[in-house]
Every structure is written in C-alpha cells, then in structure tokens.
Design a protein around this motif. Structure first.
Motif, short mmCIF file in Angstrom:
data_model
loop_
_atom_site.label_atom_id
_atom_site.label_comp_id
_atom_site.label_asym_id
_atom_site.label_seq_id
_atom_site.Cartn_x
_atom_site.Cartn_y
_atom_site.Cartn_z
N LEU A 284 0.83 -1.21 0.00
CA LEU A 284 0.00 0.00 0.00
C LEU A 284 0.86 1.26 0.00
N MET A 285 1.94 1.25 0.78
CA MET A 285 2.82 2.41 0.80
C MET A 285 3.57 2.56 -0.52
N ALA A 286 3.91 1.45 -1.17
CA ALA A 286 4.56 1.54 -2.49
C ALA A 286 3.61 2.19 -3.49
N ILE A 287 2.33 1.86 -3.42
CA ILE A 287 1.34 2.49 -4.30
C ILE A 287 1.27 3.99 -4.01
N MET A 288 1.24 4.35 -2.73
CA MET A 288 1.20 5.76 -2.36
C MET A 288 2.45 6.50 -2.82
N MET A 289 3.61 5.86 -2.69
CA MET A 289 4.86 6.48 -3.10
C MET A 289 4.89 6.66 -4.62
N LYS A 290 4.37 5.66 -5.36
CA LYS A 290 4.34 5.78 -6.82
C LYS A 290 3.52 6.99 -7.24
N ILE A 291 2.39 7.17 -6.59
CA ILE A 291 1.53 8.30 -6.93
C ILE A 291 2.18 9.63 -6.51
N GLU A 292 2.66 9.69 -5.27
CA GLU A 292 3.20 10.95 -4.75
C GLU A 292 4.47 11.40 -5.45
N TYR A 293 5.36 10.45 -5.75
CA TYR A 293 6.66 10.81 -6.33
C TYR A 293 6.77 10.49 -7.82
N SER A 294 5.67 10.12 -8.44
CA SER A 294 5.62 9.82 -9.88
C SER A 294 6.70 8.81 -10.30
N TRP A 295 6.75 7.70 -9.56
CA TRP A 295 7.70 6.65 -9.91
C TRP A 295 7.35 6.10 -11.29
N SER A 296 8.35 5.61 -11.98
CA SER A 296 8.10 4.89 -13.23
C SER A 296 7.48 3.54 -12.87
#
Length: 94
Positions: free
Chosen positions: A52-64
């Motif tokens: 869940l935190m990885a999903i949040m980090m992807k959204i917040e930091y625009s991960w590839s």
C-alpha cells in the motif's frame, strides 16, 4: 513519507528472513508451529502495508512503472527490500 516507507521496508524484509530462516525450520524440523503463527501474521501485515505504501509512493513521487514493480517484487525475495533500499533510496531522496 520516505522515511516511514524505508522503515516498513526494513521491517518487512526482516520479517521475511525470520519467517524463512527461523520460523519455518522450527515448524518443520522442530515440530513447533508457534513461531510461524506469530512471525507469519506480522509478516503478512507488514507485506500489505509495504505494498500500500509503495502504491502511495508511486503516486506521490511519480515513480516509473519499472521502479514500482521492482520495489513490489523485492518484497517477495529474501533480501530484496534491502537491495531496493540501497539502489533507490540511499543515493537520492526518492
């Protein structure tokens, strides 16, 4: 948020190692399933929080997508979360 994610990643990776290398041998060699019960539950909760935190980090930091999938897959491989911490989070902020 990055600091919290790194803490969860460390705990999740540690719980996986404890489960695989201590709790499982105790269950199957020592016939004592107690450790698997508690370590397995902790690992399951930490795994869900990690994803869940990885999903949040992807959204917040625009991960590839590549970075996101590598970070998620790392949670399923022993020492994987430690690898991603070194590769993605030590050199830069995110």
């Amino acid at each position: 948020m990055t600091r919290l994610f790194k803490t969860i990643a460390f705990l999740e990776g540690t719980s996986l190692l404890l489960l695989l290398f201590i709790a499982m041998p105790l269950k199957y060699i020592g016939n004592d399933p107690t450790a698997v019960k508690y370590v397995g539950m902790a690992h399951g909760v930490l795994f869900v929080v990690y994803i869940l935190m990885a999903i949040m980090m992807k959204i917040e930091y625009s991960w590839s997508w590549k970075k996101f999938f590598v970070v998620c897959l790392a949670s399923m491989v022993p020492f994987g979360t430690f690898y991603t911490d070194k590769k993605y989070f030590r050199a830069s902020a995110v």
